[in-house]
Write an enzyme that holds these catalytic residues in place. Sequence first.
Site, short mmCIF file in Angstrom:
data_model
loop_
_atom_site.label_atom_id
_atom_site.label_comp_id
_atom_site.label_asym_id
_atom_site.label_seq_id
_atom_site.Cartn_x
_atom_site.Cartn_y
_atom_site.Cartn_z
N GLY A 107 30.21 -28.97 -16.54
CA GLY A 107 30.06 -27.62 -17.09
C GLY A 107 29.65 -27.71 -18.56
O GLY A 107 28.77 -28.49 -18.92
N SER A 137 22.37 -22.59 -17.83
CA SER A 137 23.07 -23.81 -17.43
C SER A 137 23.40 -24.67 -18.65
O SER A 137 22.81 -24.50 -19.71
CB SER A 137 22.16 -24.61 -16.49
OG SER A 137 22.71 -25.87 -16.21
N SER A 138 24.32 -25.59 -18.46
CA SER A 138 24.57 -26.61 -19.48
C SER A 138 24.05 -27.98 -19.05
O SER A 138 24.23 -28.97 -19.78
CB SER A 138 26.08 -26.73 -19.74
OG SER A 138 26.60 -25.50 -20.17
N THR A 158 29.56 -30.94 -10.44
CA THR A 158 28.12 -31.18 -10.50
C THR A 158 27.92 -32.67 -10.31
O THR A 158 28.87 -33.42 -10.28
CB THR A 158 27.63 -30.69 -11.87
OG1 THR A 158 27.89 -29.30 -11.95
CG2 THR A 158 26.18 -30.94 -12.13
N ASP A 211 27.52 -18.54 -13.52
CA ASP A 211 26.95 -19.03 -14.79
C ASP A 211 26.25 -17.92 -15.58
O ASP A 211 25.90 -18.12 -16.74
CB ASP A 211 25.97 -20.19 -14.54
CG ASP A 211 26.70 -21.52 -14.44
OD1 ASP A 211 27.89 -21.58 -14.80
OD2 ASP A 211 26.07 -22.50 -14.01
N ARG A 224 16.57 -24.56 -10.51
CA ARG A 224 17.77 -23.76 -10.68
C ARG A 224 17.76 -22.59 -9.69
O ARG A 224 16.68 -22.04 -9.39
CB ARG A 224 17.78 -23.23 -12.11
CG ARG A 224 18.97 -22.41 -12.52
CD ARG A 224 20.20 -23.24 -12.69
NE ARG A 224 21.23 -22.57 -13.47
CZ ARG A 224 22.49 -22.99 -13.50
NH1 ARG A 224 22.88 -24.04 -12.80
NH2 ARG A 224 23.37 -22.37 -14.25
N THR A 278 23.74 -29.31 -8.76
CA THR A 278 25.09 -28.73 -8.65
C THR A 278 25.20 -27.64 -7.60
O THR A 278 24.19 -27.01 -7.25
CB THR A 278 25.53 -28.17 -10.02
OG1 THR A 278 26.89 -27.81 -9.97
CG2 THR A 278 24.70 -26.95 -10.42
N ASN A 285 27.79 -25.74 -8.56
CA ASN A 285 28.64 -25.16 -9.59
C ASN A 285 30.09 -25.61 -9.39
O ASN A 285 30.47 -26.64 -9.88
CB ASN A 285 28.51 -23.63 -9.69
CG ASN A 285 29.05 -23.12 -11.02
OD1 ASN A 285 29.24 -23.91 -11.94
ND2 ASN A 285 29.30 -21.84 -11.14
#
Length: 569
Positions: free
Chosen positions: A473, A451-452, A380, A422, A104, A398, A400
């Site tokens: 998302g 994040s999801s 993503t 995010d 990330r 991603t 985003n």
Amino acid sequence: MVTCKYVRIPVVLFLISVWSCQGPVKHYVSEKREVSTKAMVVSAHPLASAAGMEILRRGGNAIDAAIAVHFALAVVYPRAGNLGGGGFLIYRTAQGDKYALDFRETAPQKAHRNMYLDSAGNVIPGLSREGGLAVGVPGSVAGMYEAHKRFGKMKWSALLKPAYKLAKHGFAITPQEAERLNSYREDFIRFNGKDIPFVKDSAWKGGDILRQPQLAHTLKILMTKGPQPFYHGPIAEHIAQTVQRHGGIIEPTDLQHYRALWRQPIECVYRDSLRIISMPPPSSGGICLCQMLGMTEVTEFDPEDRQKILTIHFLIEVMRRSFADRARYLGDMDFVDVPIDKLLNKRYLVRKISDFDPRRATPSDSIQHGKFALPESFETTHFSIVDDDGNAVAVTTTLNSNYGSKVFVKAYGFFLNNEMDDFSAKPGVPNQFGLVGSEANSIQPGKRMLSSMTPTIVERNDSLFMVVGTPGGSTIITSVYQVILNTVDFRMPFDSAVWTGRFHHQWKPDIVMHEPHTFTPDQISSLQRLGHRFLERKYIGLVDAIIVLRNGTLIGVADIRGEDDAEGW
Ligand code: DON
């Protein structure tokens, strides 16, 4: 890389269904369902799936293939595939060992909690979504190299070669990509002028050849030198300069300090025989998915229950409850305490759903209900791989938003993410996905934004059962949840489990999002009478998944909603 191969029966025919053997790749198909007894790759683009399959056929393992797919997506799927973004990888070896890799993005050292607020303390619209300030320190190149170092079998340079060739020689873009490039043209020019490969004088159309010489040059550098130049050398310098020229704050030292991190996966058991292996913080995916499944277990379903009002109502209430916890508790565990054990405690989850009222929707507290902005689309990308030894990889990565911050590192040919959005710019103020957050997800230097993304592997009776994930998302978590329920509880064939309509609730805004054909008008009226409100969205998720049948056969399913493609061996 892309070799000549036989024509297959296409579900979605794009141009002519044979490979070209030299020069730009002009012809390929998207295969939506594949069956194999050996290995499988399912990704957002046929050329990326082919790159992964090529590596598998040459003796690479699932991690090798994942690296090849990742870099190929950076070329052929520039809206989301990336060098300038980040993501997560879940890996399960054939022996059953499990790993989670976190690549990330991080907040730059100069970032601070109020960096998107004006003097009155209000969020300045757009600042975390476009331009230099939106950019988090990219993690993808470090992540792929880390995976390679620990588990890779083939040479690093061989894994990047398919992507290099696609960037250098070009490939025919899909009609969908042409549409996207045309619709983002003004943004591309506003940030970068006209001299980037994605801008041309006339409109793009499906079949046009896209060549990316600067990206090819970068991939060549990475092939020969590894990630060093990206984080410690000229590419790092250039990223920092580009970001700063666009008003951002990334310094070369931010890139020097970037590390991809191995983490303990989130695991939970569902209905005794299934074990879910998914991403821990800084993703909310694993925790929320396990919470939802944990609450779901208080009831049993028959396949025909799926369309019942009570079932839909119950699942909405489950989703709502988990997202309320997400907003309150979840953030980067290296900075905040995330009470994972408490959040996943079975008694807690049973208690959490115990106030479910079959006669009415539970209103989400609307005090912090902010203005809700719809996500642009699926920016993503997720891919799932199983190799011929039975090792499995799930990767979600991603920028985003589509093409990230829109800021393009021209000399090296790639977009930079806008992942800073995010973070929770201000408690209670929604981000682009309408998600609200709290202190747990506030901005701090070096911190990773919540994040999801939910790359997930499922075991059944200790054997590999499913590899699954999606973009979307906040809807990522509920999409993965529904694919599991559709398969396990509602016993749908796996392709239908992926392709059928989806819905989503995320606590705030207090609204059920759904695809056009998910519910009948009668179902919507009945659910409205219980107090639910609805918002139709064209698509929810682009799930690329693999299931392993009891006899070992692999079924790869690519979402019909996109250009996604399954390649079996
Ligand atoms: O990490 C996240 O949750 C988001 N940045 C993912 C973005 C996404 O899935 C975009 N697609 N709609």
